[in-house]
Design an enzyme around this catalytic site. Sequence first.
Site, PDB file in Angstrom:
ATOM      1  N   GLY A   1      -2.732   8.199  -4.381  1.00  0.00           N
ATOM      2  CA  GLY A   1      -2.043   9.372  -4.903  1.00  0.00           C
ATOM      3  C   GLY A   1      -0.822   9.745  -4.087  1.00  0.00           C
ATOM      4  O   GLY A   1      -0.544   9.176  -3.029  1.00  0.00           O
ATOM      5  N   ASP A   2      -0.085  10.701  -4.602  1.00  0.00           N
ATOM      6  CA  ASP A   2       1.029  11.348  -3.909  1.00  0.00           C
ATOM      7  C   ASP A   2       1.242  12.642  -4.716  1.00  0.00           C
ATOM      8  O   ASP A   2       0.310  13.086  -5.408  1.00  0.00           O
ATOM      9  CB  ASP A   2       2.275  10.439  -3.901  1.00  0.00           C
ATOM     10  CG  ASP A   2       3.334  10.873  -2.883  1.00  0.00           C
ATOM     11  OD1 ASP A   2       3.205  10.519  -1.703  1.00  0.00           O
ATOM     12  OD2 ASP A   2       4.280  11.582  -3.255  1.00  0.00           O
TER      13      ASP A   2
ATOM     14  N   LYS B   1       0.857  -1.190   0.000  1.00  0.00           N
ATOM     15  CA  LYS B   1       0.000   0.000   0.000  1.00  0.00           C
ATOM     16  C   LYS B   1       0.885   1.229   0.000  1.00  0.00           C
ATOM     17  O   LYS B   1       1.835   1.329   0.782  1.00  0.00           O
ATOM     18  CB  LYS B   1      -0.873   0.001   1.270  1.00  0.00           C
ATOM     19  CG  LYS B   1      -1.846   1.158   1.323  1.00  0.00           C
ATOM     20  CD  LYS B   1      -3.088   0.881   0.504  1.00  0.00           C
ATOM     21  CE  LYS B   1      -3.884   2.128   0.159  1.00  0.00           C
ATOM     22  NZ  LYS B   1      -3.408   2.834  -1.062  1.00  0.00           N
TER      23      LYS B   1
ATOM     24  N   GLN C   1       7.178   4.009   3.882  1.00  0.00           N
ATOM     25  CA  GLN C   1       5.772   3.601   3.906  1.00  0.00           C
ATOM     26  C   GLN C   1       5.558   2.331   4.734  1.00  0.00           C
ATOM     27  O   GLN C   1       4.525   2.167   5.377  1.00  0.00           O
ATOM     28  CB  GLN C   1       5.312   3.374   2.455  1.00  0.00           C
ATOM     29  CG  GLN C   1       3.814   3.405   2.270  1.00  0.00           C
ATOM     30  CD  GLN C   1       3.269   4.812   2.120  1.00  0.00           C
ATOM     31  OE1 GLN C   1       3.819   5.628   1.411  1.00  0.00           O
ATOM     32  NE2 GLN C   1       2.177   5.111   2.806  1.00  0.00           N
TER      33      GLN C   1
ATOM     34  N   LYS D   1       5.427   1.759  -3.096  1.00  0.00           N
ATOM     35  CA  LYS D   1       5.328   3.103  -3.662  1.00  0.00           C
ATOM     36  C   LYS D   1       5.634   3.015  -5.143  1.00  0.00           C
ATOM     37  O   LYS D   1       6.301   2.076  -5.587  1.00  0.00           O
ATOM     38  CB  LYS D   1       6.357   4.033  -2.996  1.00  0.00           C
ATOM     39  CG  LYS D   1       5.983   5.485  -3.035  1.00  0.00           C
ATOM     40  CD  LYS D   1       5.073   5.871  -1.886  1.00  0.00           C
ATOM     41  CE  LYS D   1       4.618   7.298  -1.972  1.00  0.00           C
ATOM     42  NZ  LYS D   1       3.981   7.729  -0.718  1.00  0.00           N
TER      43      LYS D   1
ATOM     44  N   ASN E   1      -2.325  19.178  -1.890  1.00  0.00           N
ATOM     45  CA  ASN E   1      -3.387  18.538  -1.104  1.00  0.00           C
ATOM     46  C   ASN E   1      -3.086  18.499   0.396  1.00  0.00           C
ATOM     47  O   ASN E   1      -3.954  18.815   1.221  1.00  0.00           O
ATOM     48  CB  ASN E   1      -3.606  17.129  -1.669  1.00  0.00           C
ATOM     49  CG  ASN E   1      -4.555  16.320  -0.825  1.00  0.00           C
ATOM     50  OD1 ASN E   1      -4.142  15.526   0.014  1.00  0.00           O
ATOM     51  ND2 ASN E   1      -5.839  16.544  -1.007  1.00  0.00           N
TER      52      ASN E   1
HETATM   53  N1  GLU Z   1       1.058   9.031  -0.637  1.00  0.00           N
HETATM   54  C1  GLU Z   1       0.485   9.014   0.676  1.00  0.00           C
HETATM   55  C2  GLU Z   1       1.569   8.714   1.701  1.00  0.00           C
HETATM   56  O1  GLU Z   1       2.684   9.167   1.536  1.00  0.00           O
HETATM   57  C3  GLU Z   1      -0.748   8.132   0.771  1.00  0.00           C
HETATM   58  C4  GLU Z   1      -0.556   6.696   0.399  1.00  0.00           C
HETATM   59  C5  GLU Z   1      -1.846   5.879   0.346  1.00  0.00           C
HETATM   60  O2  GLU Z   1      -2.913   6.387   0.710  1.00  0.00           O
HETATM   61  O3  GLU Z   1      -1.755   4.723  -0.055  1.00  0.00           O
HETATM   62  O4  GLU Z   1       1.376   8.097   2.699  1.00  0.00           O
END
Ligand code: GLU
Length: 470
Positions: A190-191, A115, A136, A151, A266
């Site tokens: 997203g990111d 994820k 992550q 990622k 965001n």
């Molecule tokens: N890109 C976001 C983070 O850095 C969200 C990742 C997600 O919701 O999977 O955590």
Amino acid sequence: MSNLLSNSASGTLGLLTDTEGGAARALQELERVYAGVVARNAGEIEFHQAVREVLFSLVPVVIRHPEILDAKVFERLCEPERQIIFRVPWQDDKGEVHINRGFRVEFNSSLGPYKGGLRFHPSLYLGIVKFLGFEQIFKNALTGMPIGGGKGGSDFNPKGRSDNEVMRFCQSFMTELYRHLGEYTDVPAGDIGVGGREIGYLFGQYKRISNRYESGVLTGKGLLWGGAQVRKEATGYGLVFFVQEMLAARGGSMDGQTVVVSGSGNVAIYAIEKAQQLGANVIACSDSNGYIVDEAGINLDVVKQIKEVDRLRLTAYVEHVPTARYVSDGSVWDVPCTVALPCATQNELDRSHAEALVRNGCKLVAEGANMPTTPDAIAFLQNAKVAFGPGKAANAGGVATSALEMQQNASRDSWTFEHSESRLSEIMTDIHSRCFQTAEKYGAPNNYVMGANIAGFEMVATAMMDLGLV
Ligand code: GLU
């Protein structure tokens, strides 16, 4: 293999003097692992930085659990389970052909399906994807939700591209990536550079080529097609909930704080919104060209119109609010504040910025972006007794709410805004106490970096050992 979590840590960092042999061996082993990571992943400096920060905060865990070394947990953790790199060909509106590079690093699935977000930015390369994926793993563990770490993204630059160009790019990207995804396998979101518009095109293409309305394969979806309330707001709101807990632990509150936020995407927008709702005065935010200062308090409706609707630069703000200032040289961290929230990108707040913040009376820094503070800036802030909230704890609200979106998709349910926001708030409170208590337990009170790294690591390492050598 002993369970790291059930083994109560009665010792503290202070005990290191009693176990100098253990400490020396732990350090030596961690240096060896780190040197191996650098050698195997040449040139990936952001990945090295992220690994280094985590590894060397784990010395007290290694002293207590040398079995981690024998099981080669660190070597396994630092080697992604799978790395996918692919060509993304697409045509612009004039018919010109472009070739970008796509990435997905499936880092660790011991706690759940991979994820993590997708980033579209011209600077993206494997080293950045791997630093983000590595962070992550621990962030996702800290949420307490069943999600592993991954990622991805591309060096595609969506800035200045038409909707049609972005759509064609997303369709080409998903045409390759879809075979690696699935609600039980890998669930992107997203990111930077990937918001609701991009997730829509990606989901549309996944649905088309898989012939499945598999809502749980992506998160950050629109509310009409499987998305969840509060997901859009979650990273920024969660950050401020976390800050609230940090302040409360020191007997303070958000009310009356003067806040400076970097970025205007965001994360920044919804951090500003929640901080304002809780009575803070947010006076500055930035984009990659400069920053605005509005002593009267940022008018968020104007920022939302500029960034979310018109997709323009922040210079447009002063056209709407002539009393505000736009500054194109210097740094947003020169603006005096009590709370600083870096919400732009990695390594945006360095030691000289940290010095300026401390000089101007800043009491708290919490990361909305991933790894925005350089290691020497973190050390400087901690020495100056500034409360420091690392991203893998402070910005975990986004991915936590993605896990709530997966939960709603799996049960074909949709929750109200109020319920979703209160779940997010509870999760951030839990993450804060997990980090806070772990730091205390390991003799480093108020050190949220150690607390977050150790708490996240303990969960992932325990699961990895439970699942055997896979
Ligand atoms: N890109 C976001 C983070 O850095 C969200 C990742 C997600 O919701 O999977 O955590």
